[in-house]
Design a protein around this motif. Structure first.
Motif, mmCIF file in Angstrom:
data_model
loop_
_atom_site.group_PDB
_atom_site.id
_atom_site.type_symbol
_atom_site.label_atom_id
_atom_site.label_comp_id
_atom_site.label_asym_id
_atom_site.label_seq_id
_atom_site.Cartn_x
_atom_site.Cartn_y
_atom_site.Cartn_z
ATOM 1 N N CYS A 171 -12.255 2.531 -3.480
ATOM 2 C CA CYS A 171 -12.216 1.221 -4.125
ATOM 3 C C CYS A 171 -10.841 1.007 -4.786
ATOM 4 C CB CYS A 171 -13.331 1.158 -5.169
ATOM 5 S SG CYS A 171 -13.293 -0.367 -6.085
ATOM 6 N N ILE A 172 -10.376 2.027 -5.498
ATOM 7 C CA ILE A 172 -9.063 1.916 -6.164
ATOM 8 C C ILE A 172 -7.969 1.699 -5.117
ATOM 9 C CG2 ILE A 172 -7.350 3.163 -7.590
ATOM 10 C CD1 ILE A 172 -9.882 2.254 -9.077
ATOM 11 N N SER A 173 -8.116 2.366 -3.967
ATOM 12 C CA SER A 173 -7.131 2.169 -2.899
ATOM 13 C C SER A 173 -7.125 0.713 -2.438
ATOM 14 C CB SER A 173 -7.423 3.092 -1.715
ATOM 15 O OG SER A 173 -6.576 2.762 -0.637
ATOM 16 N N THR A 174 -8.303 0.081 -2.411
ATOM 17 C CA THR A 174 -8.314 -1.335 -1.983
ATOM 18 C C THR A 174 -7.578 -2.211 -2.995
ATOM 19 O OG1 THR A 174 -10.415 -2.030 -3.000
ATOM 20 C CG2 THR A 174 -10.527 -1.045 -0.786
ATOM 21 N N GLY A 195 -4.587 -2.492 -0.921
ATOM 22 C CA GLY A 195 -5.206 -3.616 -0.196
ATOM 23 C C GLY A 195 -6.067 -3.154 0.968
ATOM 24 N N VAL A 196 -6.190 -1.845 1.141
ATOM 25 C CA VAL A 196 -7.035 -1.275 2.208
ATOM 26 C C VAL A 196 -7.649 0.041 1.747
ATOM 27 C CG1 VAL A 196 -5.974 -2.184 4.333
ATOM 28 C CG2 VAL A 196 -4.978 -0.191 3.212
ATOM 29 N N GLU A 197 -8.679 0.481 2.510
ATOM 30 C CA GLU A 197 -9.313 1.760 2.237
ATOM 31 C C GLU A 197 -8.380 2.898 2.679
ATOM 32 O OE1 GLU A 197 -10.639 -0.926 3.431
ATOM 33 O OE2 GLU A 197 -12.289 -1.354 2.050
ATOM 34 N N LEU A 198 -8.680 4.102 2.181
ATOM 35 C CA LEU A 198 -7.751 5.229 2.375
ATOM 36 C C LEU A 198 -7.570 5.653 3.837
ATOM 37 C CD1 LEU A 198 -8.980 7.258 -0.715
ATOM 38 C CD2 LEU A 198 -6.666 6.323 -0.417
ATOM 39 N N ASP A 199 -8.528 5.321 4.705
ATOM 40 C CA ASP A 199 -8.376 5.730 6.114
ATOM 41 C C ASP A 199 -7.214 5.015 6.800
ATOM 42 O OD1 ASP A 199 -9.721 3.332 5.937
ATOM 43 O OD2 ASP A 199 -10.937 3.650 7.726
ATOM 44 N N ARG A 200 -6.726 3.930 6.202
ATOM 45 C CA ARG A 200 -5.617 3.160 6.793
ATOM 46 C C ARG A 200 -4.271 3.517 6.164
ATOM 47 N NH1 ARG A 200 -6.112 -0.326 10.934
ATOM 48 N NH2 ARG A 200 -4.992 -2.023 9.923
ATOM 49 N N VAL A 201 -4.281 4.365 5.136
ATOM 50 C CA VAL A 201 -3.072 4.545 4.327
ATOM 51 C C VAL A 201 -2.339 5.841 4.680
ATOM 52 C CG1 VAL A 201 -2.249 4.851 1.948
ATOM 53 C CG2 VAL A 201 -4.087 3.232 2.420
ATOM 54 N N SER A 202 -1.008 5.747 4.854
ATOM 55 C CA SER A 202 -0.174 6.920 5.120
ATOM 56 C C SER A 202 0.019 7.726 3.830
ATOM 57 C CB SER A 202 1.192 6.438 5.629
ATOM 58 O OG SER A 202 2.231 7.278 5.171
ATOM 59 N N LEU A 211 -0.153 -6.249 5.996
ATOM 60 C CA LEU A 211 -0.517 -6.607 4.620
ATOM 61 C C LEU A 211 -1.970 -6.243 4.364
ATOM 62 C CD1 LEU A 211 1.077 -10.154 4.118
ATOM 63 C CD2 LEU A 211 2.104 -7.927 3.777
ATOM 64 N N GLY A 212 -2.199 -5.507 3.296
ATOM 65 C CA GLY A 212 -3.565 -5.301 2.824
ATOM 66 C C GLY A 212 -4.009 -6.561 2.100
ATOM 67 N N LEU A 213 -5.273 -6.568 1.708
ATOM 68 C CA LEU A 213 -5.784 -7.783 1.069
ATOM 69 C C LEU A 213 -6.308 -7.504 -0.337
ATOM 70 C CD1 LEU A 213 -6.343 -10.796 1.415
ATOM 71 C CD2 LEU A 213 -8.610 -10.205 2.280
ATOM 72 N N ALA A 214 -5.867 -8.329 -1.280
ATOM 73 C CA ALA A 214 -6.434 -8.335 -2.630
ATOM 74 C C ALA A 214 -6.603 -9.792 -3.019
ATOM 75 C CB ALA A 214 -5.504 -7.623 -3.603
ATOM 76 N N ASP A 215 -7.699 -10.102 -3.669
ATOM 77 C CA ASP A 215 -7.964 -11.473 -4.103
ATOM 78 C C ASP A 215 -8.493 -11.470 -5.526
ATOM 79 O OD1 ASP A 215 -7.333 -13.496 -2.179
ATOM 80 O OD2 ASP A 215 -8.852 -12.633 -0.843
ATOM 81 N N LYS A 216 -8.310 -12.624 -6.163
ATOM 82 C CA LYS A 216 -8.737 -12.742 -7.560
ATOM 83 C C LYS A 216 -9.625 -13.970 -7.741
ATOM 84 C CE LYS A 216 -4.294 -11.171 -9.391
ATOM 85 N NZ LYS A 216 -3.182 -11.522 -10.293
ATOM 86 N N VAL A 217 -10.498 -13.893 -8.742
ATOM 87 C CA VAL A 217 -11.266 -15.078 -9.139
ATOM 88 C C VAL A 217 -11.167 -15.204 -10.660
ATOM 89 C CG1 VAL A 217 -13.455 -13.775 -9.306
ATOM 90 C CG2 VAL A 217 -13.509 -16.242 -8.959
ATOM 91 N N TYR A 238 -11.092 -8.963 -9.665
ATOM 92 C CA TYR A 238 -10.140 -8.498 -8.647
ATOM 93 C C TYR A 238 -10.931 -7.786 -7.560
ATOM 94 C CZ TYR A 238 -5.328 -7.098 -7.378
ATOM 95 O OH TYR A 238 -4.100 -6.973 -6.781
ATOM 96 N N PHE A 239 -10.663 -8.152 -6.315
ATOM 97 C CA PHE A 239 -11.352 -7.547 -5.179
ATOM 98 C C PHE A 239 -10.313 -7.116 -4.147
ATOM 99 C CE2 PHE A 239 -14.307 -10.384 -7.172
ATOM 100 C CZ PHE A 239 -15.525 -9.732 -7.102
ATOM 101 N N GLY A 240 -10.625 -6.075 -3.380
ATOM 102 C CA GLY A 240 -9.642 -5.637 -2.384
ATOM 103 C C GLY A 240 -10.288 -5.179 -1.092
ATOM 104 N N GLY A 241 -9.439 -4.990 -0.077
ATOM 105 C CA GLY A 241 -9.848 -4.358 1.176
ATOM 106 C C GLY A 241 -10.870 -5.151 1.969
ATOM 107 N N ARG A 242 -11.742 -4.406 2.668
ATOM 108 C CA ARG A 242 -12.727 -5.050 3.564
ATOM 109 C C ARG A 242 -13.635 -5.999 2.786
ATOM 110 N NH1 ARG A 242 -13.559 0.749 5.556
ATOM 111 N NH2 ARG A 242 -11.887 0.915 7.062
ATOM 112 N N PHE A 243 -13.987 -5.613 1.560
ATOM 113 C CA PHE A 243 -14.900 -6.457 0.777
ATOM 114 C C PHE A 243 -14.232 -7.796 0.453
ATOM 115 C CE2 PHE A 243 -17.516 -7.047 -3.285
ATOM 116 C CZ PHE A 243 -18.643 -7.456 -2.582
ATOM 117 N N ALA A 244 -12.960 -7.760 0.102
ATOM 118 C CA ALA A 244 -12.236 -9.011 -0.196
ATOM 119 C C ALA A 244 -12.213 -9.887 1.056
ATOM 120 C CB ALA A 244 -10.815 -8.701 -0.667
ATOM 121 N N ARG A 245 -12.005 -9.255 2.222
ATOM 122 C CA ARG A 245 -11.971 -10.027 3.484
ATOM 123 C C ARG A 245 -13.326 -10.695 3.733
ATOM 124 N NH1 ARG A 245 -9.839 -6.470 6.546
ATOM 125 N NH2 ARG A 245 -7.836 -7.344 5.939
#
Ligand code: FAD
Length: 437
Positions: A163-166, A170-177, A272-278, A320-327
C-alpha cells in the motif's frame, strides 16, 4: 543582443500570448510544469529568445493548487516539499513570500490509535525499516529485481508495504525496480507551502514567456532548424527542451521525426504510476479532530486510503489513494473515491461522520490527457533508463522532467532541478557553437 523573447514580456496576459505564436525562437521548451519553468528561469539573461509551449491554459502541470470553499487549499498534484532540506523550492518560497509549514507529516501515526494500536504500529515500522534495509543490501549487488521479492513470505505487513508503495511509487512493489527505489534520496524532511505547492510553482513561473493552449504534436529535427508542429501552428527553434510526462513520449502523442526509438523505449521503461486525492469538507465540529491528524483506512489491504485530518488546520480531510485501487476508483467515475473515503472514515470514527463529510474536489490524473498518470517509476531491470532519457541529442534536443532526475525522480523539486540541468546543457551547447567546436 537577442532578447529573452521578442514581443512577449513578463506580465503579459495569457490572452495576449494566445494571440500570436512567433515563427521562430532560439529555445522552445515543451511543457510549463516545474521542469519547463525551471529551464526557462535558468535561461533568463543568457541572450537567448525562449518560449514555453504549453498544452494547458495554466502553469504548473502536475503542480496545481485549487482554492476551495472556506479557505481550503487543495493541492491536486504535489503537496509536500519532499527532502525539504535539499529542496530548491524552499528558497524560492522564501524569496516569493510563501510561508512554509515546517510541521512534520504524521504518516506513521494513527489518530486515537483507532484500528491500528501502538504496539502494531511499532511492529509495522520495524518491518518497514527492515524491508528498506534489505532493499539497500540488495541494491549493493547491482542486480535488479522487482522490489516485491524483498517481502518476507507470509509476513502480516506485506499488504501495508504494498500500500505504501502505491503512495510512494504509484504502483505495487511487483512493478518497482529495487535499484531505482534505492537510488531515491529521501532526507525524511517534508514540509508544505501554506498557500499550496502548485501555487508556489505557478508564482515562480509567472515571469516566463508561455504560449498556452499550445499542444505540441511533432518535433521534426530533420533540418538545421527544428520544426515544431503545434495545435496553433508551426514554430521553428534552434534548440528544444522536452519536459512532457514519460507516458506521452511512450505512447507517441508527442512524436519525433526522425523517430527516436531509444527515447521511446526509455520512456516506456519509466511509466507513470497513479496517485489520486479527494478533498472532503468537514462540516460541524471540525475542530474536534486534531490538526494534521492521520488515519489509515485499513491495515490489512493494499487498496485503502490514507487520510490527512484537518490539513494545515483547515476544516477538511484529504484522502490519498494509489496504484491499482486508485485506477479502479478513477475508472468507476465521479464520486467513487469520495464514497470509499467516507465509508472508511465512518468505519473508524463513527457514523456521525457520514453527515459531517462532504466531497468538494478530487483528482483523476490518469484521465488527464496531458499527464495520464501521477509520477514515474522504473520497471525492474530498467533503473538505468533515467540517465538514457536525460541524455541530450545532437546538442539540439534536450530532455528534462521529473523522470530524468537521478535521485529526486517522481518529485516536483526533482523536476525543477532537471530543468535547470537541461538549461545548462543548452548554454553549454551554445558556447561550443560560439567556440566553433
Ligand atoms: C497526486 C499527486 C501527488 C503528488 N505529490 C507530490 C508531492 O507531495 N511532492 C512532490 O514533490 N511531488 C509530488 N507529485 C509529483 C509532482 O507533481 C511531479 O513530479 C512534478 O510536478 C512533475 O513536473 P514536470 O515538470 O516533470 O512535469 P509536468 O508537471 O507534468 O509538466 C509537463 C507539462 O507538459 C505539458 N504537456 C504535456 N503534453 C504536452 C504537449 N504535447 N504539448 C505541450 N505541452 C504538453 C503538460 O500540460 C504539463 O504542464 C505528485 C503528483 C501527483 C499527481
Amino acid at each position: 543582443m537577442r532578447t529573452w523573447m521578442p514581443g512577449i514580456k513578463p506580465g503579459m496576459t495569457m490572452l495576449q500570448v494566445r494571440m500570436a505564436l512567433p515563427s521562430e525562437i532560439d529555445v522552445a521548451i515543451i511543457g510549463a510544469g516545474a521542469a519547463g519553468i525551471g529551464a526557462a528561469r535558468a535561461l533568463e539573461g543568457k541572450g537567448l529568445s525562449v518560449l514555453i509551449l504549453e498544452a494547458r491554459d495554466r502553469l504548473g502541470g502536475r503542480a496545481y493548487t485549487r482554492e476551495l470553499e472556506n479557505g481550503i487549499v487543495f493541492d491536486v498534484g504535489c503537496g509536500w516539499l519532499h527532502s525539504a532540506d535539499k529542496n530548491k523550492f524552499v528558497g524560492i518560497a522564501e524569496t516569493l513570500g510563501f510561508e512554509i509549514d515546517r510541521g512534520r507529516p504524521h504518516w506513521s501515526q494513527q489518530t486515537y490509535n483507532i484500528g491500528f494500536p501502538q504496539k502494531d504500529r511499532e511492529d509495522y515500522l520495524n518491518e518497514m525499516d527492515a524491508f528498506y534495509d534489505r532493499a539497500e543490501a540488495a541494491a549493493k549487488s547491482g542486480k535488479d529485481r522487482p522490489a516485491s521479492e524483498l517481502l518476507l513470505p507470509g509476513n502480516r505487513w506485506n499488504a501495508m508495504l504494498n500500500c505504501i508503495s502505491t503512495y510512494i511509487n504509484g504502483v505495487e512493489l511487483d512493478r518497482v525496480s529495487i535499484l531505482d527505489m534505492n537510488a531515491y534520496e529521501d532526507t525524511e524532511v517534508n514540509w508544505r507551502a501554506k498557500r499550496g505547492y502548485g501555487a508556489l510553482v505557478a508564482a515562480y513561473g509567472a515571469p516566463c514567456p508561455v504560449a498556452f493552449d499550445t499542444k505540441v504534436t511533432l518535433i521534426d529535427h530533420s533540418s538545421r532548424r527544428i520544426r515544431i508542429e503545434t495545435s496553433r501552428g508551426t514554430i521553428t527553434a534552434a534548440k528544444v527542451i522536452v519536459t512532457v510526462p514519460t507516458n506521452l513520449i511512450a505512447n507517441e502523442s508527442l512524436r519525433f521525426h526522425p523517430a527516436l526509438p531509444e527515447k521511446v523505449a526509455a520512456a516506456r521503461s519509466l511509466p507513470l504510476g497513479l496517485a489520486d486525492k479527494v478533498m472532503l469538507a468537514l462540516d460541524d465540529d471540525g475542530d474536534a479532530l486534531p490538526k494534521d491528524g492521520h488515519l489509515r483506512g485499513s491495515i490489512t489491504k493494499a487498496g485503502t486510503g490514507s487520510y490527512h485530518l484537518r490539513p494545515k488546520g483547515l476544516p477538511a480531510i484529504e484522502g490519498y489513494f494509489g496504484g491499482r485501487f486508485a485506477r479502479e476508483l478513477e475508472n468507476a467515475g465521479d464520486g467513487a473515491m469520495a464514497a470509499v473515503a467516507i465509508d472508511e472514515i465512518v468505519g473508524l470514527l463513527g457514523s456521525d461522520y457520514r453527515r459531517k463529510l462532504r466531497p468538494i474536489a478530487s483528482s483523476a490524473w490518469e484521465h488527464d490527457p496531458f499527464a495520464t498518470g501521477s509520477y514515474s517509476y522504473a520497471l525492474p531491470g530498467h533503473a538505468g533508463e533515467r540517465a538514457k532519457l536525460a541524455t541530450p541529442l545532437d546538442g539540439r534536443i534536450f530532455f528534462a522532467g521529473e523522470a530524468t532526475s537521478p535521485n529526486f525522480f517522481s518529485t516536483c523539486h526533482g523536476a525543477l532541478e532537471s530543468g535547470i540541468r537541461a538549461a545548462k546543457e543548452v548554454v553549454g551547447a551554445e558556447s561550443e557553437i560560439a567556440a566553433g567546436r
